[in-house]
Enzyme design. Structure first.
Site, PDB file in Angstrom:
ATOM      1  N   THR A   6      17.955   5.792  50.324  1.00 36.10           N
ATOM      2  CA  THR A   6      18.210   6.283  51.683  1.00 36.10           C
ATOM      3  C   THR A   6      18.923   5.164  52.423  1.00 36.10           C
ATOM      4  O   THR A   6      18.815   4.007  52.033  1.00 36.10           O
ATOM      5  CB  THR A   6      16.864   6.553  52.396  1.00 36.10           C
ATOM      6  OG1 THR A   6      16.153   7.565  51.702  1.00 36.10           O
ATOM      7  CG2 THR A   6      17.053   7.000  53.844  1.00 36.10           C
ATOM      8  N   ARG A  66      12.731  20.785  49.027  1.00 36.15           N
ATOM      9  CA  ARG A  66      11.876  19.678  49.477  1.00 36.15           C
ATOM     10  C   ARG A  66      12.594  18.879  50.568  1.00 36.15           C
ATOM     11  O   ARG A  66      13.769  18.561  50.465  1.00 36.15           O
ATOM     12  CB  ARG A  66      11.547  18.771  48.296  1.00 36.15           C
ATOM     13  CG  ARG A  66      10.704  17.516  48.650  1.00 36.15           C
ATOM     14  CD  ARG A  66      11.550  16.292  48.894  1.00 36.15           C
ATOM     15  NE  ARG A  66      10.744  15.073  49.037  1.00 36.15           N
ATOM     16  CZ  ARG A  66      11.236  13.908  49.420  1.00 36.15           C
ATOM     17  NH1 ARG A  66      12.515  13.781  49.685  1.00 36.15           N
ATOM     18  NH2 ARG A  66      10.458  12.850  49.525  1.00 36.15           N
ATOM     19  N   VAL A  67      11.871  18.590  51.628  1.00 36.61           N
ATOM     20  CA  VAL A  67      12.408  17.779  52.710  1.00 36.61           C
ATOM     21  C   VAL A  67      11.570  16.520  52.825  1.00 36.61           C
ATOM     22  O   VAL A  67      10.336  16.584  52.839  1.00 36.61           O
ATOM     23  CB  VAL A  67      12.378  18.571  54.037  1.00 36.61           C
ATOM     24  CG1 VAL A  67      12.714  17.667  55.214  1.00 36.61           C
ATOM     25  CG2 VAL A  67      13.350  19.745  53.963  1.00 36.61           C
ATOM     26  N   GLY A  68      12.225  15.376  52.876  1.00 37.39           N
ATOM     27  CA  GLY A  68      11.510  14.108  52.984  1.00 37.39           C
ATOM     28  C   GLY A  68      11.320  13.690  54.429  1.00 37.39           C
ATOM     29  O   GLY A  68      11.349  14.499  55.367  1.00 37.39           O
ATOM     30  N   ASP A  69      11.118  12.399  54.621  1.00 36.52           N
ATOM     31  CA  ASP A  69      10.872  11.871  55.967  1.00 36.52           C
ATOM     32  C   ASP A  69      12.147  11.687  56.782  1.00 36.52           C
ATOM     33  O   ASP A  69      12.103  11.703  58.016  1.00 36.52           O
ATOM     34  CB  ASP A  69      10.140  10.526  55.877  1.00 36.52           C
ATOM     35  CG  ASP A  69      10.915   9.507  55.045  1.00 36.52           C
ATOM     36  OD1 ASP A  69      11.578   9.911  54.061  1.00 36.52           O
ATOM     37  OD2 ASP A  69      10.870   8.314  55.372  1.00 36.52           O
ATOM     38  N   THR A  78      12.756   3.830  54.594  1.00 34.68           N
ATOM     39  CA  THR A  78      13.262   4.290  53.305  1.00 34.68           C
ATOM     40  C   THR A  78      12.085   4.217  52.323  1.00 34.68           C
ATOM     41  O   THR A  78      11.109   3.527  52.569  1.00 34.68           O
ATOM     42  CB  THR A  78      14.418   3.418  52.779  1.00 34.68           C
ATOM     43  OG1 THR A  78      13.952   2.075  52.581  1.00 34.68           O
ATOM     44  CG2 THR A  78      15.586   3.401  53.752  1.00 34.68           C
ATOM     45  N   GLY A  79      12.192   4.913  51.218  1.00 39.41           N
ATOM     46  CA  GLY A  79      11.100   4.916  50.242  1.00 39.41           C
ATOM     47  C   GLY A  79      10.424   6.273  50.199  1.00 39.41           C
ATOM     48  O   GLY A  79      10.984   7.281  50.650  1.00 39.41           O
ATOM     49  N   GLY A 131       9.016   9.356  51.009  1.00 39.46           N
ATOM     50  CA  GLY A 131       8.970  10.049  52.280  1.00 39.46           C
ATOM     51  C   GLY A 131       7.651  10.732  52.573  1.00 39.46           C
ATOM     52  O   GLY A 131       7.221  10.815  53.730  1.00 39.46           O
TER      53      GLY A 131
END
Ligand code: GLY
Length: 373
Positions: A225, A253-256, A276-277, A279
Site C-alpha cells: 500500500t 474484500r475491502v481493506g483498511d 499499511t499492512g 488491513g
C-alpha cells in the site's frame, strides 16, 4: 539522518511514556520518538515505497500548492508505476485474477473525505476518491457504482489493470495453494523448459526474485500500500492511502485503506495518520483515528503509532491463527503520522522503514518497532 537533538528529544519522550506505564524505551530501539523538522516548513511522510512521492509532494507545497494536491500528485507516481505491485496499475489481483483497488483521501482545511473500494479499471483510484469528495455528498463508493461514477467523471476505464508480471505472480499462487486442485506447478508437467513454452505461457518463477520487497511477515500474502500525509507551513494537513489490497483476496474484500479512520485519518486541529499492512487488524482497532486521537492527547507521532500497534498485538492474543509460535502477531502493520507542528514519526509491529521529505531533503528512515524480530 538522526541528529543529536532528535536523540535527546527521543530519550526525554521515552522516559515520559515509561512513567505512564508504556514500554517505549525498548520498543524505540533504532528510531527516535520525535522527528523534528529542523528547517521548519512543510513536511510530507509516506510508506517506504513513497520516496519519490514525498519528494514530489514537498516540491508542490514549496511551489504554493495545497496539501491535497501535493499528496495526490505524489501517490499518482506510485499508482501509475507498473513496477510497484502493491498499488494501482500493476497491483496484484484478487483470487480471480482481477485487480480491485481501494483508496481514501482527506483534506484537513475543508474537513473533506472521499473514498472508493473494490474499484476496477482505473489506474489512479486516489483521484476518483478526490472526485467523490469534490462532486458528491457521499464519502465512499464501491465496486460497480464506483466505476460508473469514475466513467461519468471522465476517467479512462481499462478492461484490466493486470500487468504480465502481476498475472505471472497470480498464476504461481494458484498453482501453489493446494496439491489437490487442478492447477499444476510448471515442474509437475514433465514438459520441461523451452523457449516455445516460455513464450506461450509465462513462467511465474521468473518474477519471484523481484517480489522480495513485497513479502509480508508471512512471506505469502503481500499487503502493499502507499500512505502519504502532508502538513504545510500554515499547519494545514491532508492525507491519502491507496492500494491494490491484500493479494489474492476474496473478490469484493475491502481493506483498511478506503475506510476513513482505519487506513487514513486527518484532523486539521491535530494531525494526520495512515497505515499499511494487514488491513483487517487496522479496521478492527480503528487504527489511524486512534493514532490521531493519541496525538490530540499529547503523544508524539511515534508514541501514538506505537500505542496503536500495541492494541493490535493485544487483540491478536485472542486469535491463535494470526500468531507466530512465540505468540507475537504473524503479520506486520505500519503507521505513519505527522502533527500540526510538523513533528512526524512512524512505527510498525516489526522493523520497517518510512519515507519523509522536509525542506532539508527526502530520505527513507527506520520506523520504531514494537517487536525487534
Ligand atoms: N492495508 C492494505 C490492505 O489490507 O488492504
Amino acid at each position: 539522518m538522526t541528529t543529536r537533538r532528535d536523540f535527546l528529544v527521543s530519550a526525554g519522550a521515552g522516559l515520559g511514556a515509561a512513567a505512564l506505564g508504556g514500554t517505549l524505551p525498548s520498543a524505540l530501539a533504532g528510531a527516535p520518538a520525535i522527528h523534528t523538522n529542523p528547517a521548519a516548513g512543510p513536511v510530507v511522510i509516506a510508506s517506504a515505497n513513497g520516496l519519490e512521492a514525498v519528494r514530489h509532494a514537498l516540491a508542490t507545497l514549496q511551489a504554493g500548492g495545497d496539501t491535497l494536491e501535493a499528496v495526490i500528485e505524489g501517490v499518482n507516481i506510485v499508482e501509475l508505476d507498473p513496477a510497484d505491485m502493491s498499488v494501482g496499475y500493476g497491483g496484484l489481483p484478487n483470487d480471480e485474477g482481477v485487480v480491485q483497488l481501494d483508496s481514501s483521501v482527506m483534506h484537513g482545511p475543508s474537513r473533506g473525505a472521499g473514498a472508493v473500494a473494490a474499484l476496477e479499471g482505473v489506474k489512479t483510484p486516489s483521484r476518483v476518491a478526490v472526485a467523490v469528495m469534490r462532486y458528491t455528498d457521499h464519502v465512499l463508493l464501491v465496486g460497480e457504482g464506483a466505476q460508473r461514477f469514475a466513467r461519468q467523471m471522465g476517467f479512462e476505464i481499462l478492461d484490466t489493470l493486470l500487468t504480465p508480471e502481476a498475472r505471472e505472480r497470480w498464476l504461481r499462487w494458484k498453482a501453489s495453494i493446494s496439491d489437490r486442485d487442478d492447477w499444476l506447478e510448471p515442474d509437475e508437467t514433465g514438459l520441461g523448459e523451452s523457449e516455445f513454452l516460455r513464450e506461450l505461457v509465462p513462467d511465474a518463477r521468473r518474477v519471484e526474485s523481484r517480489m522480495g520487497m513485497l513479502d509480508s511477515a508471512d512471506g505469502v500474502r503481500p499487503w502493499g500500500t502507499i500512505n502519504c500525509c502532508a502538513v504545510d507551513a500554515n499547519g494545514d494537513l491532508s492525507g491519502v492511502t491507496t492500494t491494490s489490497g491484500l493479494a489474492w483476496k476474496i473478490p469484493g474484500r475491502v481493506g483498511d485503506s478506503p475506510i476513513i479512520g482505519a487506513g487514513l485519518y486527518v484532523d486539521n486541529d491535530v494531525g494526520a495518520a495512515g497505515s499499511t499492512g494487514r488491513g483487517e487488524a487496522v479496521i478492527k482497532t480503528c487504527g489511524s483515528h486512534t493514532v490521531v486521537e493519541l496525538m490530540r492527547q499529547g503523544s508524539s507521532p511515534t508514541d501514538a503509532c506505537l500505542e496503536a500497534l500495541r492494541r493490535i498485538a493485544r487483540w491478536t492474543e485472542a486469535q491463535p491463527r494470526l500468531r507466530r509460535d512465540d505468540g507475537r502477531p504473524a503479520f506486520n502493520v505500519n503507521y505513519y503520522a505527522v502533527n500540526k507542528r510538523g513533528e512526524f514519526g512512524a512505527a510498525a509491529l516489526y522493523p520497517s522503514r518510512f519515507a519523509v521529505a522536509t525542506p532539508s531533503g527526502a530520505e527513507v528512515r527506520d520506523s520504531a518497532a514494537v517487536f525487534q524480530g
